[in-house]
Design an enzyme around this catalytic site. Structure first.
Site, PDB file in Angstrom:
ATOM      1  N   THR A 158       0.740  -0.876  -0.305  1.00  0.00           N
ATOM      2  CA  THR A 158      -0.068  -0.101   0.098  1.00  0.00           C
ATOM      3  C   THR A 158       1.087   1.403  -0.013  1.00  0.00           C
ATOM      4  O   THR A 158       1.645   1.710  -1.373  1.00  0.00           O
ATOM      5  CB  THR A 158      -0.802   0.234   1.448  1.00  0.00           C
ATOM      6  OG1 THR A 158      -0.647  -0.284   2.390  1.00  0.00           O
ATOM      7  CG2 THR A 158      -2.166  -1.208   0.908  1.00  0.00           C
ATOM      8  N   LYS A 184       3.972  -6.587   4.077  1.00  0.00           N
ATOM      9  CA  LYS A 184       3.329  -5.321   3.888  1.00  0.00           C
ATOM     10  C   LYS A 184       3.378  -4.688   5.167  1.00  0.00           C
ATOM     11  O   LYS A 184       2.800  -5.101   6.467  1.00  0.00           O
ATOM     12  CB  LYS A 184       2.647  -5.394   2.964  1.00  0.00           C
ATOM     13  CG  LYS A 184       0.595  -5.469   3.532  1.00  0.00           C
ATOM     14  CD  LYS A 184       0.319  -4.914   4.455  1.00  0.00           C
ATOM     15  CE  LYS A 184       0.504  -3.215   3.069  1.00  0.00           C
ATOM     16  NZ  LYS A 184      -0.727  -2.924   4.520  1.00  0.00           N
ATOM     17  N   THR A 195      -0.312  -2.501  11.206  1.00  0.00           N
ATOM     18  CA  THR A 195      -1.298  -2.783   9.766  1.00  0.00           C
ATOM     19  C   THR A 195      -0.295  -3.474   8.750  1.00  0.00           C
ATOM     20  O   THR A 195       0.347  -3.307   7.927  1.00  0.00           O
ATOM     21  CB  THR A 195      -1.347  -1.500   8.555  1.00  0.00           C
ATOM     22  OG1 THR A 195      -2.383  -0.979   8.785  1.00  0.00           O
ATOM     23  CG2 THR A 195      -0.871  -1.095   7.656  1.00  0.00           C
ATOM     24  N   GLU A 282       6.590   4.794   7.089  1.00  0.00           N
ATOM     25  CA  GLU A 282       6.410   5.993   7.006  1.00  0.00           C
ATOM     26  C   GLU A 282       6.923   7.624   7.183  1.00  0.00           C
ATOM     27  O   GLU A 282       6.611   7.720   7.899  1.00  0.00           O
ATOM     28  CB  GLU A 282       4.304   6.595   6.832  1.00  0.00           C
ATOM     29  CG  GLU A 282       4.009   5.225   5.948  1.00  0.00           C
ATOM     30  CD  GLU A 282       2.039   5.738   6.410  1.00  0.00           C
ATOM     31  OE1 GLU A 282       1.608   4.949   5.180  1.00  0.00           O
ATOM     32  OE2 GLU A 282       2.086   6.314   7.574  1.00  0.00           O
TER      33      GLU A 282
END
Length: 411
Positions: A158, A184, A195, A282
């Protein structure tokens, strides 16, 4: 850019006998990207899994639990994974659409829908475009082959900037055994999964009970030791597949020599995948190991490590290379150990002894701390001086880019 992370080399990802993988572009959220992955398992394989503890769990998580409970994982023949849409917060309609994905794949593979496990990742509270998945499945099935691990790693991404995969070969009873996996995840990452989706397969011969124990132990030593932002997702899943094809004597206990060897290999692959998630966090610019020693038990060590790893103040200080290390001591103090004696605590940054007996070490100089803080890989070590237990977690810094990535996530 990810912290010291490179894309996996396809030739280094060992095929697992009894497992084939197919990938296609179904246009689930964006055109011209790999977004649909199928794992097809030979008859006789066994599957075990652990899933999110988020009570608002996604429709595919609910179905996976239902299908695994039906036969204990001994009859599972396939997995179907889509990215781009989480199918979470979608109510009964989401469950119906997840069931349709199982039915569609079962029809193509000649098995029952209850022998298929569905997985989704992506945006929450949006309707799963099941028609696109149904249309994309024939191409994924047509592409099934043993050596498609690298493609599959791309097909489940993602906000990841790089695919994540790991592989090991080792010997059991004179037979070569493979352990290969992909994962992932880059945001909404914290203990109790993250997540994240993780898929590890082996051709080892192992009983269903031992496999279920192994998947839990591997998760607890890997994916449950990472934190990026403290959020637990609705879709977290970690699955361990055993095709039973390696030809050695069956493993019934992880305490046997063969069981320990398999456990070591599975844990090593799982930890490499989990750490890759943190390295690709991120906006991350630094990979941080938080090790807490001298606890009375592992639980209190983990409490302290997570308090440090979750703290936005600590994480932003690392991003700025600012040795504002009182923030770490504050996190230790609010971790939840009621009888903690602050006068016994030591704090280290790599080789630098920052705090001794709860106060600034007399020989510590701020330039020493700044030298370590500027590194891309850092170890924070806390000694509680309460016992002999130890534990560690892996985390990253918190940067401007983290806000930008998540603000723009649905665009």
């Amino acid at each position: 850019m990810p912290v010291n992370l490179q894309a996996p080399k396809p030739a280094e990802l060992h095929p697992v006998a009894g497992l084939r993988i197919g990938v296609s572009m179904a246009g689930i959220r964006k055109a011209n990207r790999k977004d649909l992955v199928v794992f097809a398992l030979d008859e006789g394989s066994t599957v075990a899994g652990v899933f999110t503890r988020n009570r608002f769990c996604a429709a595919p998580v609910q179905l996976c639990r239902e299908h695994l409970a039906g036969d204990g994982g001994a009859g599972i023949r396939a997995l179907v994974v889509n990215t781009g849409n989480a199918n979470a917060g979608t109510g009964d309609d989401g469950l119906a659409r997840a069931r349709r994905s199982c039915t569609a794949l079962a029809g193509l593979l000649g098995c029952r829908p209850t022998q298929v496990l569905p997985f989704s990742t992506g945006v929450i509270m949006e309707t799963l475009p099941i028609e696109r998945i149904e249309a994309g499945l024939p191409a994924a099935v047509a592409a099934l082959k043993p050596d498609a691990w690298a493609d599959a790693a791309e097909g489940i991404m993602t906000t990841d900037t790089l695919p994540k995969a790991a592989s090991r070969l080792f010997s059991l009873g004179g037979k070569t055994v493979a352990v290969t996996g992909i994962a992932k995840g880059a945001g909404m990452i914290r203990p109790n999964m993250a997540t994240m989706l993780g898929y590890v397969a082996t051709d080892a011969v192992i009983s269903p009970a031992a496999l279920q124990q192994l998947v839990r132990e591997a998760a607890n030593l890997s994916f449950n030791r990472i934190t990026i932002d403290g959020d637990t997702s609705t879709n977290d899943s970690f699955v361990l597949m055993a095709t039973q094809r390696a030809g050695h004597a069956r493993i019934d206990s992880l305490s046997s020599a063969e069981g320990r060897a398999l456990r070591d290999a599975v844990v090593a692959v799982s930890q490499q995948l989990a750490q890759a998630i943190v390295r690709d966090g991120e906006g991350a610019t630094k990979f941080i190991t938080v090790r807490v020693e001298g606890g009375r038990d592992g639980d209190e060590c983990r409490k302290v490590a997570y308090a440090i790893g979750h703290s936005p103040l600590v994480k932003t200080a690392f991003f700025a290379s600012d040795p504002n290390l009182g923030r770490i001591l504050a996190a230790v103090g609010y971790a939840g150990i009621d009888d903690l004696d602050q006068t016994r605590i030591d704090l280290y940054l790599d080789d630098v002894h920052v705090a001794r007996q709860g106060g600034r070490h007399p020989d510590y100089r701020e330039e020493q701390g700044q030298r370590v803080m500027k590194q891309s890989e850092i170890t924070v070590r806390v000694d509680l001086h309460r016992g002999s237990a130890a534990s560690e977690v892996w985390t990253c810094d918190l940067s401007h880019d983290y806000v930008s990535i998540n603000a723009d996530y649905r665009s």
